[in-house]
Design an enzyme around this catalytic site. Sequence first.
Site, PDB file in Angstrom:
ATOM      1  CG  ASP A  97      -1.876   1.111   1.301  1.00 24.04           C
ATOM      2  OD1 ASP A  97      -1.936   1.893   0.344  1.00 24.04           O
ATOM      3  OD2 ASP A  97      -2.590   1.206   2.316  1.00 24.04           O
ATOM      4  CB  SER A  98       0.676   4.435  -1.821  1.00 28.19           C
ATOM      5  OG  SER A  98      -0.500   5.019  -1.285  1.00 28.19           O
ATOM      6  N   GLY A  99       0.704   3.970   1.492  1.00 27.84           N
ATOM      7  CA  GLY A  99       0.788   4.733   2.728  1.00 27.84           C
ATOM      8  C   GLY A  99      -0.171   5.901   2.784  1.00 27.84           C
TER       9      GLY A  99
ATOM     10  CG  PHE B   4      -6.102   4.336   5.205  1.00 28.25           C
ATOM     11  CD1 PHE B   4      -7.388   4.813   5.041  1.00 28.25           C
ATOM     12  CD2 PHE B   4      -5.765   3.709   6.388  1.00 28.25           C
ATOM     13  CE1 PHE B   4      -8.333   4.651   6.058  1.00 28.25           C
ATOM     14  CE2 PHE B   4      -6.695   3.541   7.408  1.00 28.25           C
ATOM     15  CZ  PHE B   4      -7.985   4.017   7.233  1.00 28.25           C
TER      16      PHE B   4
ATOM     17  CG  ASP C 238      -5.149   6.750  -2.175  1.00 28.05           C
ATOM     18  OD1 ASP C 238      -4.112   6.414  -1.560  1.00 28.05           O
ATOM     19  OD2 ASP C 238      -6.272   6.317  -1.864  1.00 28.05           O
TER      20      ASP C 238
ATOM     21  CG  ASP D  72      -5.758  -4.778   2.501  1.00 31.30           C
ATOM     22  OD1 ASP D  72      -5.308  -4.308   3.567  1.00 31.30           O
ATOM     23  OD2 ASP D  72      -6.364  -4.079   1.653  1.00 31.30           O
TER      24      ASP D  72
ATOM     25  CB  CYS E 107     -11.666 -24.897  11.905  1.00 30.96           C
ATOM     26  SG  CYS E 107     -10.097 -24.149  11.411  1.00 30.96           S
TER      27      CYS E 107
ATOM     28  CB  CYS F 193      -6.526 -24.093  11.442  1.00 29.08           C
ATOM     29  SG  CYS F 193      -7.059 -23.716  13.132  1.00 29.08           S
TER      30      CYS F 193
ATOM     31  CB  CYS G 209      -9.325 -26.269  15.039  1.00 24.01           C
ATOM     32  SG  CYS G 209     -10.035 -24.611  15.223  1.00 24.01           S
TER      33      CYS G 209
ATOM     34  CG  HIS H 102      -9.266 -20.317  14.339  1.00 20.92           C
ATOM     35  ND1 HIS H 102      -9.798 -21.497  13.874  1.00 20.92           N
ATOM     36  CD2 HIS H 102     -10.299 -19.437  14.418  1.00 20.92           C
ATOM     37  CE1 HIS H 102     -11.098 -21.347  13.686  1.00 20.92           C
ATOM     38  NE2 HIS H 102     -11.430 -20.110  14.005  1.00 20.92           N
TER      39      HIS H 102
END
Length: 370
Positions: free
Chosen positions: A93-95, A97, A147, A266, A304, A306, A309, A335
């Site tokens: 991400d460009s940073g 935000f 942005d 994400d 699950c 994983c 679990c 998890h």
Amino acid sequence: MAIKFELIKECKRTKARLGKLHTPHGVVETPVFMPVGTQATVKAMTPEELKDMDTQIILSNTYHLFLRPGADLIREAGGLHRFMHWDRPILTDSGGFQVFSLGPLRKVSEDGVTFKSHLDGATHFMSPERATEVQMALGADIIMAFDECAPYPCTWEYAEAALARTTRWAARCKETHQREDQALFGIVQGGVYNDLRERSARELVEIGFPGYGIGGLSVGEPKPLMYEVLEYTAPLLPTDKPRYLMGVGSPDCLVEGIMRGIDMFDCVLPTRIARNGTVMTSRGRVVIKNAGNTRDLRPLDEECSCYTCRNYSRAYIRHLFKAEEILGLRLTTIHNLQFLQTLLKKVRQAVAEDYLPEFRAEFFAKYGYE
């Protein structure tokens, strides 16, 4: 071309899509959820553990890596992949935000943003050119244009000004970008105003990018409003380019976003709530620290498979949290990330076999969504 998006299928009953995103570090099956490794690490996880749960691509953040340890060091180390021991695709991400979330600690101009570090208060300047140069040094497979993210709520006039600046900055990012082994995505802005979203999408497509992010959502607006904006915005973007909804990661939003044509997501949500003792299960969220789990010898989720679990009970994990043992938050993180990767696999299968609406209804009923 650094990446190629192969559209495999468009759902007959929704706007959902199946695709393959070909990158220099491997092929990503879409729709996909990207765990967030903000500071070149997905918190509490090793790269090997991420691979064991079939994580295809992760995200890191330019703002944080710019401040610490610095792009020059990462470049000297051979780039972000080698620095963090991850040989699969990375998106940075460009940073934008993060910078805009600093509020009074930043000042926006046409040139860029002057801001004070949240670490030590030192003053820094980030321009579209600088954000692109830093990301070129980091060496991710996919990077994002710098942005301006408008807050919610904001006026049409505010959103319009941020949109216009985002377009101008996107053009400057593209002009600066020079790595042929790296793809630069533009970011659609416009707040919750459909006319602005349409203008932003049109202007960015005219500039031309190999993929497009949809930013400025999941910033406080009601979910039905976010879905309405997505419903309008996604079809404005080229069908042969990936569509990335930024900062979204709750199970309901993932399913709803996919049904509206989104390919990439994400969010820090699964790892953040895991560290606070909340887990996602097939029957809704569970707060593991609650007293009701004291003697509960069931796994977090009986559906699950994983690592957590398969091997540990709710009672044991609650004990770890109460004893402030690091293993507790590691187990909940494993998890939650596995839960979302499994969910996305099931969604991809549902799209492939044309039963996504039925899958959504069954999943929402079990999870407890209306």
